[in-house]
Write an enzyme that holds these catalytic residues in place. Sequence first.
Site, mmCIF file in Angstrom:
data_model
loop_
_atom_site.group_PDB
_atom_site.id
_atom_site.type_symbol
_atom_site.label_atom_id
_atom_site.label_comp_id
_atom_site.label_asym_id
_atom_site.label_seq_id
_atom_site.Cartn_x
_atom_site.Cartn_y
_atom_site.Cartn_z
ATOM 1 N N GLY A 60 -9.826 -9.052 -1.671
ATOM 2 C CA GLY A 60 -8.752 -9.662 -0.885
ATOM 3 C C GLY A 60 -8.242 -11.024 -1.312
ATOM 4 O O GLY A 60 -7.077 -11.164 -1.702
ATOM 5 N N ARG A 99 0.822 -1.220 0.000
ATOM 6 C CA ARG A 99 0.000 0.000 0.000
ATOM 7 C C ARG A 99 0.851 1.262 0.000
ATOM 8 O O ARG A 99 0.438 2.285 -0.555
ATOM 9 C CB ARG A 99 -0.934 0.001 1.208
ATOM 10 C CG ARG A 99 -2.070 -0.973 1.000
ATOM 11 C CD ARG A 99 -2.995 -0.952 2.174
ATOM 12 N NE ARG A 99 -4.196 -1.710 1.869
ATOM 13 C CZ ARG A 99 -4.975 -2.250 2.785
ATOM 14 N NH1 ARG A 99 -4.687 -2.116 4.065
ATOM 15 N NH2 ARG A 99 -6.044 -2.905 2.444
ATOM 16 N N GLY A 133 -13.263 -3.770 0.059
ATOM 17 C CA GLY A 133 -14.647 -3.302 0.088
ATOM 18 C C GLY A 133 -14.928 -2.232 -0.958
ATOM 19 O O GLY A 133 -15.983 -2.225 -1.592
ATOM 20 N N LYS A 155 -19.593 -17.220 0.491
ATOM 21 C CA LYS A 155 -21.050 -17.095 0.635
ATOM 22 C C LYS A 155 -21.726 -16.301 -0.475
ATOM 23 O O LYS A 155 -21.220 -15.271 -0.902
ATOM 24 C CB LYS A 155 -21.361 -16.396 1.957
ATOM 25 C CG LYS A 155 -20.988 -17.241 3.142
ATOM 26 C CD LYS A 155 -21.309 -16.506 4.413
ATOM 27 C CE LYS A 155 -21.111 -17.397 5.621
ATOM 28 N NZ LYS A 155 -21.198 -16.631 6.855
HETATM 29 P P1 AMP Z 1 -14.807 -14.377 0.379
HETATM 30 O O1 AMP Z 1 -14.171 -13.613 1.481
HETATM 31 O O2 AMP Z 1 -16.292 -14.432 0.407
HETATM 32 O O3 AMP Z 1 -14.241 -14.014 -0.978
HETATM 33 O O4 AMP Z 1 -14.426 -15.899 0.636
HETATM 34 C C1 AMP Z 1 -13.109 -16.361 0.634
HETATM 35 C C2 AMP Z 1 -13.085 -17.589 1.477
HETATM 36 O O5 AMP Z 1 -13.938 -18.571 0.910
HETATM 37 C C3 AMP Z 1 -11.708 -18.228 1.567
HETATM 38 O O6 AMP Z 1 -11.272 -18.141 2.897
HETATM 39 C C4 AMP Z 1 -11.963 -19.669 1.177
HETATM 40 O O7 AMP Z 1 -11.324 -20.583 2.031
HETATM 41 C C5 AMP Z 1 -13.467 -19.808 1.317
HETATM 42 N N1 AMP Z 1 -13.989 -20.897 0.478
HETATM 43 C C6 AMP Z 1 -13.875 -21.013 -0.841
HETATM 44 N N2 AMP Z 1 -14.411 -22.182 -1.259
HETATM 45 C C7 AMP Z 1 -14.884 -22.813 -0.167
HETATM 46 C C8 AMP Z 1 -15.526 -24.060 0.049
HETATM 47 N N3 AMP Z 1 -15.789 -24.879 -0.968
HETATM 48 N N4 AMP Z 1 -15.868 -24.389 1.311
HETATM 49 C C9 AMP Z 1 -15.605 -23.544 2.330
HETATM 50 N N5 AMP Z 1 -14.986 -22.352 2.190
HETATM 51 C C10 AMP Z 1 -14.630 -21.990 0.959
#
Ligand code: AMP
Length: 420
Positions: free
Chosen positions: A377, A35, A400, A221
Amino acid sequence: MQTIDNFNFSGQKAFVRVDFNVPLDEKFNITDDTRIRAAIPTLKKILANGGSAIIGSHLGRPKGVDAKYSLQYILARVSELLGVNVDFANDCLGKEAIEKSAALQPGQALLLENLRYYAAEEGKPRGLKDDASEDEIAAAKKAEKANQKEMAKQLASYATVYVNDAFGTAHRAHASTAVIADYFDTDHKLFGYLMQNEIDAVEKVLKDTARPFTAIMGGSKVSSKIEIIENLLSKVDNLIIAGGMTYTFTKALGGKIGHSICEDDKLDLALSLIQKAKENNVNLVLAVDAKAADSFSNDAKTQFVPVDAIPDNWEGLDIGPETETLFAKVILASKTVLWNGPTGVFEFENFTGGSRAVGLAIVEATENGAFSLVGGGDSVACVNKFGIADKMSYVSTGGGALLEFIEGKVLPGIKAIRGY
Ligand code: AMP
């Protein structure tokens, strides 16, 4: 509107809002200076023109003055990277900040202490009692908004021109990121190089799109990605859904997902997104197979199974080889690629394969002339881990802020300068 390239800073004092919110270890050593490096071109340009720079940033989330969050710890690195001895003011609003910024000479730079030592920076009251009444809360909010204006006005008084180069905080309407701009006329407020590059990259993807346009949305999610997915459905040709979100879609379509991560309250939403994709003629690409594990661990037993036939007590932690091929084919046929979120639990070495395959397909598409934007991220962590960051057209520094920008929201830090 002024641009950083065209603006002549000679004889000007610039208040430069940067995002020096870098990670520090327990001995206050910087563990990743990305950064700081990102803002150096802007600072160098100002000084090289014969201007001076008053640098403002936040670090962490202090609740008041707290030495743990002092920007003093990063002063030496800023000086080193900038190639000049940067001075330090032990407060951003006190006497020292006023005097040192007034005394600043062309070619000199001053780093102010953490802007978030003051609640006014965020414009939100701190330390409200749990039993505060609604009236008390409303009065505290109003008072802090007034303080925010005062703070912005004072920071503005140090300088003759305002430069915002803090894309990471562009989605926040803070004193130093947005409100301050009101105290400069149109000819004396502008984006720094980093901010301009981030805006250009996102607008190239969303507005000046070379087609086909493919977005790969991964991560854990659906609930955290709904707004982006919805906004993208009116823009993309292909939407690849990957990562933990996959299983909410698979279950909604009647598949067996074992105990893969799933948001049971989002099954209807998944179906409605599938429907919307159809209505918009978007090719929604879902995984066909999974790398299933018998526990959530790097050392789990694994097997490749159809994504809709995951055995009980097993969970999908990454995509399988057929899906890698399917995704790669779509990516390779694209002229614009946006990647946000890993295809699996990439933190575990044994479940990085899918994310690596997606990353390499994007590299190849980019080499063939596609424009690729990676951001948010974890996908940035992925491209760094795989050593392919410099092979992408643009890797965003925003978390974000980037996601909100892609969602189609107007970011206060951008609006404050260009009006929209
Ligand atoms: P996000 O912050 O929503 O972009 O999510 C990133 C996180 O999603 C990472 O820490 C991954 O470990 C998790 N992730 C990705 N695929 C899976 C999965 N199949 N099951 C559980 N966690 C997951």
